[in-house]
Design a protein around this motif. Sequence first.
Motif, short mmCIF file in Angstrom:
data_model
loop_
_atom_site.label_atom_id
_atom_site.label_comp_id
_atom_site.label_asym_id
_atom_site.label_seq_id
_atom_site.Cartn_x
_atom_site.Cartn_y
_atom_site.Cartn_z
N ASP A 65 0.80 -1.21 0.01
CA ASP A 65 0.24 -0.11 0.03
C ASP A 65 0.86 1.41 0.03
O ASP A 65 0.80 2.08 -0.70
CB ASP A 65 -0.91 -0.09 1.20
N LEU A 66 2.17 1.25 0.93
CA LEU A 66 2.69 2.37 0.95
C LEU A 66 3.65 2.59 -0.35
O LEU A 66 3.58 3.78 -0.69
CB LEU A 66 3.79 2.00 1.90
N ILE A 67 4.00 1.76 -0.82
CA ILE A 67 4.67 1.73 -2.50
C ILE A 67 3.73 2.50 -3.37
O ILE A 67 4.22 3.14 -3.98
CB ILE A 67 5.16 0.51 -2.89
N GLY A 68 2.51 1.82 -3.22
CA GLY A 68 1.65 2.39 -4.38
C GLY A 68 1.22 3.74 -4.01
O GLY A 68 1.17 4.51 -5.03
N LEU A 69 0.90 4.19 -2.60
CA LEU A 69 0.67 5.45 -2.39
C LEU A 69 1.82 6.30 -2.67
O LEU A 69 1.80 7.67 -3.39
CB LEU A 69 0.28 5.74 -1.05
N GLY A 70 3.11 5.98 -2.47
CA GLY A 70 4.31 6.51 -2.85
C GLY A 70 4.51 6.88 -4.29
O GLY A 70 4.72 7.88 -4.89
N ILE A 71 4.09 5.75 -5.18
CA ILE A 71 4.42 6.22 -6.78
C ILE A 71 3.07 7.14 -7.14
O ILE A 71 3.62 7.99 -7.83
CB ILE A 71 4.10 4.89 -7.19
N GLY A 72 2.01 6.63 -6.56
CA GLY A 72 1.01 7.56 -6.97
C GLY A 72 1.15 9.02 -6.67
O GLY A 72 0.76 9.95 -7.22
#
Length: 583
Positions: A65-72
Motif C-alpha cells: 500500500d505504501l509503495i502504491g501510495l508513494g508512486i501515486g
Amino acid sequence: MEVQSSSNNGGHSSFSSLRVYLNSLSATPSRLSRRAISVSTSSDEMSRVRAVSGEQMRRTLRWYDLIGLGIGGMVGAGVFVTTGRASRLDAGPSIVVSYAIAGLCALLSAFCYTEFAVHLPVAGGAFSYIRITFGEFPAFFTGANLIMDYVMSNAAVSRSFTAYLGTAFGISTSKWRFVVSGLPKGFSEIDPVAVLVVLVITVIICCSTRESSKVNMIMTAFHIAFIFFVIVMGFIKGDSKNLSSPANPEHPSGFFPFGAAGVFNGAAMVYLSYIGYDAVSTMAEEVENPVKDIPVGVSGSVAIVTVLYCLMAVSMSMLLPYDMIDPEAPFSAAFRGSNGWEWVTKVVGIGASFGILTSLLVAMLGQARYMCVIGRSRVVPFWFAKIHPKTSTPVNASTFLGIFTAALALFTDLNVLLNLVSIGTLFVFYMVANALIFRRYVPVGPTKPWPTLCFLTLFSITSLVFTLIWKLVPEGKPKAFMLGASAVVAIAIVLIFQCVVPQARKPELWGVPFMPWTPCVSIFLNIFLLGSLDAPSYVRFGFFSGLIVLVYLLYGVHASSDAEANGSFGVKDGQVMKELTEV
C-alpha cells in the motif's frame, strides 16, 4: 464573542474573552521562553498526544500500500507539472541529470524519515520528528511550512490537470478557464475545473484511508502502464539528435546547454516531484507493521519513482528539442501536429490526467494528517485533531485544507506556485536531517547539546559558503580553489565530529547507515539546491514564514500554554498555573 478553550479538559483559556486574551499577550515573552523549545517525548507522542484525537486511526496498510501510495503521490506531480518547465527554462536535455540529483537528495532524506517513522509511527511526519528533537516552535514552523507546500503543490497540480484534460478532448485550456481583468497578473485566470477536482478528492479521503488506498492502487496500476507507454513511444518516435541540438541554432546547444548551474536549477525545480514520499511517512500511524513495512514503502517508492522520472525525462528530451517543449503539457504537446500521431496526444492527455489524480489523492491524505497532529499539540485549534468515529479519518482537517486548496487553485497561476513549493520542501527535508543527527548524538537528560549543535551550525555554514561560491563567483581557477577548500573543510568538520562525539543512541529497529555521513550529505544537497532558487522565491518564503511566526505568537504559544496548565501534556506546572491565575 467568547472563544472556546483549546484544551478538551476544561480549565483556564487565554481565549475566554477579549480582555483575558489581551492580558495573555502581555505574558507572551515568558510563555515563549518556556514553550518554544519544549520537547515532547516519543512515549507521549505515541500515547497521550495520540489519544487527544479521541478515536484512533485504524492500522490497515501494508508495504505494498505504501509503495502504491508513494508512486501515486510522486509521479503525477513531478513529470506532468515541472518537467517541461524545468527542461525549457533551466536544464535542457540534462533534465535527466537534474532528476537523478533530486532523486538522490530525496532518497537520503527518505532514509532519515524512515528511521523516525519506524521509531515513532504516528501521523505527524516531520512535525512530530522535530517536536521530539528541537521543540514546539521549530516543529510548528517546519510543519506549517510543509502544509503550505502541500496546499500550493496540490493547487498547482490541479491546475495542470485542466491543461491535460483539455489536451485529451482537443479543447484549448483557455476554454476551460476565464480571465478576470481586475485581478493582478498571475492571479487573473479562474479555473473552476481545478476546484471541482480538489473538492471531489476531499470527499473521497474523508471516507476511509483503506478505501482511498484501494482506489489509489487501481489508478496507479493504470498509471504505471501509461508511463511505460510514454517511455516506449518516446524512444520509438524520438530522435537522439534532440539530446544535443536545439531547434533554434542561436540557442545554447549540447546536452548541458545551460551548464552545471542549469542542471542544479532544474533539480531544485523538479524537487517538487518528491514531496509524495513525505505523505507516505504520515501514514505510519495506519501501518500494520511499521518496522517492516515503512522502510520498504518509503525508500522503495522513492527509488522506483526516480528511475521512472529519469526514463520519462529522456523520452521527453528525445521527442522534441528542449526549446520547443511546451512548459504546460510537455508530453502531449510533443505529438501535436505529427502526421499519424495525433491519437497519442489524446492518450497522453488522458493518462497524465489520471496520474495527476493519484498524486492529488495521496498529497491531500498527507496534508490532512499533518494538520491533525499539529492540532493534537494545540498550537492550532484542537478542532483539527478530531478523528471521525465512523470513518477513522481526520475529517475536519481534510475538509478545511481541501477548501483552502480549492480556493488557491481557483485563481493562482502555476508560475507563482512552483518555486515556493520547492523552497519549503527543501527546508523541511533539511530540518529532518539535522534532527536525526541531533537525536543520535545528544543523550536524553541534562547533558549539554552544544557539541552537536555547534557541529550542525558549522556544517550548515560551510555548505552555505560552498553554495554561494558556486552561485556568485565567476568561472576560473580561483572559483575551483575556493570550492575545493570549502569541500575539504566540510569533510574535516564531519570527520572531527565523528571522532570526538560518540553516538548517544543507536536505533533498535531500523537505522540510517553510515552515520553521520548520510544525513550530512542530505543537509549539503538541500542547502545547495536551496541556493539554486531565485530571489522572489525567498521573498515569498519569508512572507509566509513571517505569517507562521505571527500565528504562533498570537495563538499557538498561548493555546499550548493553556493545554500545559490544564494537564493536557501530562504536566501540572505551578508556575504556569500562577501565571494563568494572574492573567
